[in-house]
Design a protein around this motif. Structure first.
Motif, short mmCIF file in Angstrom:
data_model
loop_
_atom_site.label_atom_id
_atom_site.label_comp_id
_atom_site.label_asym_id
_atom_site.label_seq_id
_atom_site.Cartn_x
_atom_site.Cartn_y
_atom_site.Cartn_z
N ILE A 62 -10.90 -13.35 1.10
CA ILE A 62 -12.00 -14.09 1.73
C ILE A 62 -11.51 -14.84 2.98
O ILE A 62 -12.27 -15.03 3.93
CB ILE A 62 -12.62 -15.06 0.72
CG1 ILE A 62 -13.29 -14.28 -0.41
CG2 ILE A 62 -13.64 -15.97 1.38
CD1 ILE A 62 -13.74 -15.15 -1.57
N ALA A 63 -10.23 -15.26 2.98
CA ALA A 63 -9.69 -16.03 4.10
C ALA A 63 -9.81 -15.27 5.42
O ALA A 63 -9.96 -15.88 6.48
CB ALA A 63 -8.23 -16.39 3.84
N VAL A 64 -9.74 -13.94 5.37
CA VAL A 64 -9.86 -13.15 6.59
C VAL A 64 -11.24 -13.35 7.21
O VAL A 64 -11.37 -13.61 8.41
CB VAL A 64 -9.61 -11.65 6.29
CG1 VAL A 64 -9.79 -10.83 7.56
CG2 VAL A 64 -8.21 -11.45 5.71
N VAL A 65 -12.29 -13.25 6.38
CA VAL A 65 -13.65 -13.45 6.86
C VAL A 65 -13.85 -14.89 7.33
O VAL A 65 -14.44 -15.15 8.39
CB VAL A 65 -14.67 -13.13 5.74
CG1 VAL A 65 -16.09 -13.39 6.21
CG2 VAL A 65 -14.50 -11.69 5.28
N LYS A 66 -13.33 -15.83 6.55
CA LYS A 66 -13.48 -17.25 6.87
C LYS A 66 -12.89 -17.58 8.24
O LYS A 66 -13.52 -18.24 9.07
CB LYS A 66 -12.81 -18.09 5.79
CG LYS A 66 -12.69 -19.58 6.10
CD LYS A 66 -11.27 -19.97 6.37
CE LYS A 66 -11.10 -21.45 6.54
NZ LYS A 66 -9.75 -21.84 6.96
N ASP A 67 -11.68 -17.08 8.50
CA ASP A 67 -11.02 -17.42 9.77
C ASP A 67 -11.73 -16.77 10.96
O ASP A 67 -11.85 -17.39 12.02
CB ASP A 67 -9.56 -16.97 9.73
CG ASP A 67 -8.71 -17.87 8.84
OD1 ASP A 67 -9.27 -18.81 8.25
OD2 ASP A 67 -7.50 -17.64 8.73
N LEU A 68 -12.21 -15.55 10.79
CA LEU A 68 -12.94 -14.90 11.88
C LEU A 68 -14.21 -15.68 12.21
O LEU A 68 -14.53 -15.89 13.39
CB LEU A 68 -13.29 -13.46 11.48
CG LEU A 68 -12.10 -12.48 11.38
CD1 LEU A 68 -12.56 -11.13 10.87
CD2 LEU A 68 -11.40 -12.33 12.73
N LEU A 69 -14.93 -16.13 11.19
CA LEU A 69 -16.15 -16.91 11.42
C LEU A 69 -15.85 -18.23 12.11
O LEU A 69 -16.58 -18.67 13.01
CB LEU A 69 -16.87 -17.16 10.09
CG LEU A 69 -17.58 -15.97 9.45
CD1 LEU A 69 -18.14 -16.35 8.08
CD2 LEU A 69 -18.69 -15.44 10.35
N ILE A 70 -14.75 -18.88 11.71
CA ILE A 70 -14.40 -20.17 12.31
C ILE A 70 -14.02 -19.99 13.78
O ILE A 70 -14.43 -20.78 14.64
CB ILE A 70 -13.29 -20.85 11.50
CG1 ILE A 70 -13.88 -21.47 10.23
CG2 ILE A 70 -12.58 -21.92 12.33
CD1 ILE A 70 -12.89 -22.23 9.39
#
Length: 505
Positions: free
Chosen positions: A183-191
Motif C-alpha cells: 500500500i505504501a507505493v500507492v500512498k507515496d505516489l498520491l502524496i
C-alpha cells in the motif's frame, strides 16, 4: 457532506483495501511464522524498502501536524526538516550493524538484540515495554489525522473511523507486513501528486510566495497565547536544535522503524535507502509550507489540525480534494499497520514467549502476534474515541522522551560491550523518570523544558535532558560495577556478527 470528494476518497480507499488483501499472496510464504508475518521474510529490496520506510516515517500526522505547527507557531515547525536529514547518517552507520546481527541470530525486535547482547531478560523486557508504550499514542495520532480528513468531508461521528480501521485490522491480520509495504507505493505516489499540485496551484491562486510570506509574517505575532514568528528568534535556538537532534536519534529507535529496517533484504539495501530517503525531507519542507498557505488563504480552523484539510477544500476542486484526502488517510493506514505489527512483535517475542509461554511453537507465536496486533489497534481506537485529541497529542510528547532512553542499550550495544546491563537498566530508569517528570511539570503542553544552569536558563527538548541524565547515571554506575567486578550476563553475539564479509568489526 462533500459527495464528490467522498466518492473519490472511497474509490481510492477500496483500491487500497484490495491491495492489502492481495498482499498475502505477494512473495508467498508461510505466514504462520513470525519472521514471515512480522518481517516479510527479510526479503524487501531497495525500492520496496524505500516506499515502506517512507510510508512508515512520513505519516498522515506529518501531513497534518507539521503544517499545523507552522500555521500556529511559524518557523518552529520547520524543526522536522533538519531532524529527518540528520537521522539518515545515523541510519547509514548503525542500522546495517543491527540488521546483520539480527539476521545472524534470528532477532525480530530491538529487545531480542538487547537480550542476546547483554544476557539480561530484565533489560530486554524494559526495552520492549518502552517500545510498546511509545508506539500506542503514535498509532492513535494516525487516527487523529484520518479523523480530521473525514470531518472535513462532512463525515461526523466515530463510525466511519471505526469501519476504516476494522478493514485495516483484517488485512493486516491476514497479510502482515506485506500489506503496508504494498500500500505504501500507492500512498507515496498520491502524496507526491498532492504536494506538487499544492505548491504550484495554491500559491498562484493566493498571489505568489511573496504575498504568502508577507501575510504569515504579519499574522503569526498576533497568535495567542504564544506568538509565532516567520523567522526563528535567537531565544528559540536551543529548543529548536535540541528538538531536531533528539528527534533524529529517536526516529529509528521506534519499533516500527526498526521493523522496516529488519525487513530489508541486505545491509546494502539499508545503506542505499539512507542515501535516498532524504528525498522525503524535501517533500516534508513543501508540506510544512502548507501552514503558511493556510494563513494567507484566511483559513480559521477550530483546531490547527484542520488547517490543511480546510485549505484543500477551499483551494482545490472537490474531486482533487478527494484525492488529497485519500493520500492523507492512506498515509494513516500504512504507518498504523506497521506500528501495530511492531508492537505485537515486541509483546509476542519479548513478553509472551519469554515469560508466559516459553515452549510455544512458531505457529502459536505467530498467531499470538496477529491477535495482539488487533488488540493494539483496538486500544488506539479507544484512545481516539474516548479521549479528546488534545490529550492524545499530549501523550505523544512522552513517546519521543521514552524511546530515546533506549539509545544507550541498543545503539551503544551495536559497537561495544563495555556497558553493564545493570548500569544500563538504572540509567534507563533515571532517564524515564526525569523525562516523564518534565512532561508532567509542563502539564503535557510542551516538549521543551527550561533548565537553570549556572544562572542561565536553557530551554531544550525534554528527551535530551532525560538522555543526559540517563548517560551520566549509566557511565558512573558502570565504572563502579566494573571496579567491583560485578558478574555480567553472557554475550551471545560475536564481533563478526555485526559486519558483512570484507568489513572490519
Amino acid at each position: 457532506m462533500n459527495w464528490t470528494a467522498f466518492v473519490i476518497f472511497l474509490l481510492l480507499f477500496l483500491i487500497v483495501t484490495g491491495i492489502g488483501f492481495w498482499a498475502a499472496r505477494w512473495k508467498r510464504a508461510d505466514l504462520n511464522l513470525l519472521d514471515e508475518w512480522g518481517l516479510a521474510g527479510r526479503r524487501f529490496g531497495t525500492v520496496i524498502t524505500w516506499f515502506l520506510l517512507g510510508g512508515d516515517l512520513y505519516t498522515a500526522y506529518t501531513f497534518i501536524a507539521v503544517p499545523a505547527l507552522v500555521f500556529g507557531a511559524g518557523a518552529t515547525g520547520f524543526y522536522a526538516m533538519p531532524y529527518t536529514i540528520v537521522a539518515y547518517p545515523f541510519v547509514f552507520l548503525a542500522m546495517p550493524r543491527l540488521w546483520s546481527v539480527a539476521k545472524k541470530h534470528g532477532y525480530v525486535t530491538a529487545a531480542d538484540f538487547v537480550k542476546g547482547r547483554y544476557g539480561s531478560s530484565t533489560l530486554a523486557l524494559m526495552i520492549a515495554l518502552t517500545g510498546i508504550l511509545a508506539t500506542m499514542p503514535y498509532i492513535a495520532l494516525q487516527l487523529a489525522g484520518m479523523q480530521a480528513v473525514l470531518g472535513a468531508m462532512g463525515l461526523v461521528g466515530e463510525w466511519p473511523l471505526i469501519i476504516a480501521f476494522v478493514v485495516l485490522a483484517v488485512y493486516t491480520y491476514t497479510s502482515g507486513l506485506r500489506a503496508p509495504a504494498a500500500i505504501a507505493v500507492v500512498k507515496d505516489l498520491l502524496i507526491y501528486i498532492t504536494v506538487i499540485a499544492a505548491v504550484i496551484v495554491i500559491p498562484a491562486k493566493l498571489g505568489g510566495w511573496g504575498h504568502i510570506f508577507h501575510t504569515a509574517a504579519a499574522v503569526l505575532p498576533t497568535r495567542t497565547p504564544t506568538p509565532g514568528a516567520l523567522i526563528l528568534p535567537p531565544k528559540a535556538y536551543t529548543a529548536f536544535s535540541t528538538l531536531a537532534l533528539g528527534s533524529a536519534f529517536a526516529l529509528f529507535l521506534y519499533p516500527h522503524s526498526i521493523t522496516g529496517v529488519l525487513s530489508s533484504g541486505s545491509r546494502t539495501v539499508i545503506k542505499r535507502n539512507a542515501a535516498l530517503l532524504p528525498a522525503y525531507s524535501f517533500v516534508l519542507g513543501l508540506i510544512a509550507l502548507l501552514g503558511y498557505m493556510a494563513i494567507a488563504a484566511g483559513i480559521h480552523p477550530t483546531t490547527p489540525t484542520m488547517a490543511v484539510p480546510l485549505l484543500f477544500l477551499k483551494e482545490f476542486p472537490s474531486w482533487f480534494a478527494g484525492v488529497a484526502f485519500a493520500a492523507i488517510a492512506i498515509g494513516a493506514l500504512v504507518p498504523a499497520a506497521i506500528m501495530a505489527i511492531a508492537a505485537s512483535n515486541l509483546f509476542t517475542r519479548n513478553v509472551y514467549r519469554q515469560y508466559i509461554n516459553p515452549t510455544c511453537t512458531d505457529k502459536q507465536e505467530s498467531r499470538m502476534a496477529k491477535l495482539v496486533s488487533l488488540v493494539v489497534k483496538l486500544g488506539a481506537l479507544i484512545f481516539i474515541v474516548f479521549l479528546p485529541n488534545t490529550f492524545i497529542i499530549n501523550f505523544q510528547l512522552l513517546g519521543g522522551v521514552w524511546i530515546l532512553q533506549t539509545l544507550p542499550a541498543v545503539v551503544f550495544g551495536l559497537y561495544t560491550r563495555w556497558f553493564s546491563s545493570t548500569a544500563l537498566f538504572w540509567g534507563w530508569l533515571a532517564g524515564m523518570g526525569v523525562g516523564t517528570y518534565m512532561a508532567i511539570a509542563q502539564s503535557f503542553k510542551s516538549s521543551i523544558f527550561p533548565v537553570d544552569l549556572f544562572g542561565v536558563t536553557i530551554p531544550a527538548y525534554a528527551a535530551v535532558w532525560a538522555l543526559l541524565v540517563n548517560l551520566i547515571v549509566t557511565v558512573v554506575l558502570n565504572m563502579i560495577f566494573k571496579a567491583a567486578s560485578m558478574k555480567e550476563g553472557t554475550d551471545l553475539t560475536a564481533p563478526r556478527d555485526y559486519v558483512s564479509h570484507g568489513e572490519s568489526a
